[in-house]
Write an enzyme that holds these catalytic residues in place. Structure first.
Site, PDB file in Angstrom:
ATOM      1  N   LYS A   1       0.896  -1.255   0.033  1.00  0.00           N
ATOM      2  CA  LYS A   1      -0.075  -0.107   0.021  1.00  0.00           C
ATOM      3  C   LYS A   1       0.863   1.170   0.095  1.00  0.00           C
ATOM      4  O   LYS A   1       2.097   1.148   0.503  1.00  0.00           O
ATOM      5  CB  LYS A   1      -0.941   0.031   1.213  1.00  0.00           C
ATOM      6  CG  LYS A   1      -1.815  -1.364   1.165  1.00  0.00           C
ATOM      7  CD  LYS A   1      -2.817  -1.540   0.278  1.00  0.00           C
ATOM      8  CE  LYS A   1      -3.547  -2.627   0.497  1.00  0.00           C
ATOM      9  NZ  LYS A   1      -4.356  -2.793   1.757  1.00  0.00           N
ATOM     10  N   HIS A   2       0.419   2.208  -0.565  1.00  0.00           N
ATOM     11  CA  HIS A   2       1.164   3.381  -0.844  1.00  0.00           C
ATOM     12  C   HIS A   2       1.206   4.118   0.685  1.00  0.00           C
ATOM     13  O   HIS A   2       0.291   4.066   1.420  1.00  0.00           O
ATOM     14  CB  HIS A   2       0.446   4.591  -1.826  1.00  0.00           C
ATOM     15  CG  HIS A   2       1.277   5.795  -1.921  1.00  0.00           C
ATOM     16  ND1 HIS A   2       1.370   6.861  -1.263  1.00  0.00           N
ATOM     17  CD2 HIS A   2       1.995   6.043  -3.156  1.00  0.00           C
ATOM     18  CE1 HIS A   2       1.975   7.610  -1.860  1.00  0.00           C
ATOM     19  NE2 HIS A   2       2.540   7.213  -3.040  1.00  0.00           N
ATOM     20  N   ALA A   3       2.400   4.798   0.874  1.00  0.00           N
ATOM     21  CA  ALA A   3       2.583   5.381   2.353  1.00  0.00           C
ATOM     22  C   ALA A   3       1.715   6.410   2.602  1.00  0.00           C
ATOM     23  O   ALA A   3       1.320   6.720   3.665  1.00  0.00           O
ATOM     24  CB  ALA A   3       4.031   5.575   2.407  1.00  0.00           C
TER      25      ALA A   3
ATOM     26  N   PHE B   1      -4.501   2.994  -3.013  1.00  0.00           N
ATOM     27  CA  PHE B   1      -3.477   3.352  -3.684  1.00  0.00           C
ATOM     28  C   PHE B   1      -2.436   1.984  -3.412  1.00  0.00           C
ATOM     29  O   PHE B   1      -1.549   2.037  -2.366  1.00  0.00           O
ATOM     30  CB  PHE B   1      -2.716   4.696  -3.343  1.00  0.00           C
ATOM     31  CG  PHE B   1      -1.902   4.868  -4.873  1.00  0.00           C
ATOM     32  CD1 PHE B   1      -2.042   6.070  -5.516  1.00  0.00           C
ATOM     33  CD2 PHE B   1      -0.625   4.024  -5.109  1.00  0.00           C
ATOM     34  CE1 PHE B   1      -1.131   6.477  -6.323  1.00  0.00           C
ATOM     35  CE2 PHE B   1       0.172   4.719  -6.020  1.00  0.00           C
ATOM     36  CZ  PHE B   1      -0.160   5.619  -6.616  1.00  0.00           C
TER      37      PHE B   1
ATOM     38  N   ARG C   1      -6.198   7.440   3.507  1.00  0.00           N
ATOM     39  CA  ARG C   1      -4.943   6.895   4.123  1.00  0.00           C
ATOM     40  C   ARG C   1      -4.896   6.456   5.548  1.00  0.00           C
ATOM     41  O   ARG C   1      -4.727   5.256   5.933  1.00  0.00           O
ATOM     42  CB  ARG C   1      -3.752   7.567   3.740  1.00  0.00           C
ATOM     43  CG  ARG C   1      -2.455   6.643   3.859  1.00  0.00           C
ATOM     44  CD  ARG C   1      -2.397   5.456   2.947  1.00  0.00           C
ATOM     45  NE  ARG C   1      -1.260   4.497   3.319  1.00  0.00           N
ATOM     46  CZ  ARG C   1      -1.548   3.503   4.128  1.00  0.00           C
ATOM     47  NH1 ARG C   1      -2.698   3.315   4.980  1.00  0.00           N
ATOM     48  NH2 ARG C   1      -0.586   2.738   4.379  1.00  0.00           N
TER      49      ARG C   1
END
Length: 391
Positions: free
Chosen positions: A234-236, A241, A286
């Site tokens: 996963k995108h930080a 994403f 996020r």
């Protein structure tokens, strides 16, 4: 193609002569890119050859890894520890545009082939030094391989599942980053030479290169005062994403703004998510990614990965099913872009090797030569030197 293209049929680096003392991966990767573009690359090897000649996988006794990153070059065997070998190397440097080496700092000086000495003797020479940590700094003399650089630059610490152990990246990205930046530095120095008439010493470190290849991490560490941690697939910073499971595998999706998120929620039949305060911004999405992931996984659970991707692509959402490396190289896209091209080898027959990825107008791709047999061009090149001295 331009109608009046004077470059048609010519590779951009034709006429450029490179003396290549590098071995293993970073330096050879750099010079392979240059050979692909028409440069004459003379690879100087010891009697035992480049270490990569002895690293697998092998076919008919030939290292395929060596073949991959030494395509299109010439090979000359010289003993640089002998006065005769060092003298031949120096004479070759006088007739080359670029010299590339990746010894530890000080080794070329011991051979009488150091940057200061040769750049003074041959002012037009572009001298490129590729090393683990560069020519300066407290680590300059440390040995370095790709995994060492990955460990020291923070990449391994960021890679892997949350709470899990650090992981190395799946290929030698420190070496590749170093090779790419070495090629970039070489081209900049050659371009500047057209204006100044003089070459220069280019100092390239694998450590510097890989650190520079992590701009998101740099922003967080340098500017935000954060220490990036492992986030798995996963995108930080953004969501959704990353990679999510489907019925028969996984697929990746990239949603980076509110407009795409609204389209995404419609595509997966969950328009309520766009109205949910937990997902009202990229930052909030996020922070609340686990709850969002559950809804995505519920939607994808009854679908094949390719079907999920088809639905998202139809809605304009960047998405892809996961491919193996073999599938990627065999894909219609890779074929259309000419990412690999065939070469012929006396022992291996015809096979495909990678080609540098940049397309130049008027310059054809392919039609290259395989990596050379050890010392295949020694006699030819030494005879050329003798003829030059005779004149």
């Amino acid at each position: 193609m331009f109608k009046d293209d004077k470059t048609a049929g010519r590779r951009p680096l034709e006429g450029v002569r490179v003396l290549d003392f590098s071995r293993v991966l970073a330096g050879p990767y750099c010079t392979a890119l240059m050979a692909d573009l028409g440069a004459e690359v003379i690879k100087v090897e010891p009697a035992a050859g480049d270490d990569y000649r002895h690293i697998g996988p092998f076919k008919e006794g030939e290292s395929l890894l060596f073949q991959s990153v030494n395509r299109g070059k010439k090979s000359i065997v010289l003993d640089l520890k002998s006065a005769k070998g060092a003298a031949a190397a120096r004479a070759l440097a006088a007739d080359c545009d670029v010299l590339i080496e990746n010894f530890r700092p000080g080794v070329m000086e011991r051979f009488g082939l150091g940057a200061e000495e040769l750049c003074t003797a041959y002012p037009q020479l572009v001298y490129v030094s590729v090393s683990g940590f560069g020519q300066t700094g407290p680590n300059r003399m440390l040995p370095a391989y790709d995994i060492i650089i990955q460990a020291m630059c923070g990449l391994m610490d960021m890679t892997g599942d949350p709470g899990g152990p650090p992981m190395m990246a799946g290929d030698a990205f420190a070496d590749v980053a170093g090779g790419m930046f070495a090629a970039f530095g070489t081209m900049v120095a050659l371009f500047d030479r057209t204006r100044s008439g003089r070459g220069r010493h280019v100092d390239l470190a694998l450590y510097d290169s890989l650190v520079s290849m992590m701009p998101v991490a740099a922003c967080r560490a340098l500017m935000a005062g954060e220490t990036p941690k492992r986030t798995g697939n996963k995108h930080a910073l953004s969501a959704p994403f990353g990679t999510y499971p489907a019925k028969d595998g996984c697929f990746s999706v990239a949603v980076l703004n509110d407009r795409l998120f609204a389209c995404f929620t419609e595509a997966i039949g969950a328009p309520d998510l766009a109205e949910d305060e937990r997902f009202a911004s990229d930052v909030l999405r996020r922070q609340n990614e686990p709850a969002l992931a559950r809804r995505i996984e519920d939607w994808a659970a009854a679908r094949c990965a390719q079907d999920a991707v088809a639905v998202l692509t139809e809605a304009g959402i960047p998405a892809a099913a996961l491919s193996t490396v073999s599938e990627a190289w065999a894909s219609p896209q890779a074929q259309a872009r000419g990412l690999a091209s065939p070469v012929k080898h006396p022992m291996l027959g015809e096979f495909s090797v990678p080609e540098q990825p940049v397309h130049f107008s008027g310059a054809a791709r392919g039609s290259r030569k395989a990596a050379p047999e050890l010392g295949a061009h020694t006699q030819e090149i030494l005879e050329q030197l003798q003829e030059g001295e005779a004149k």
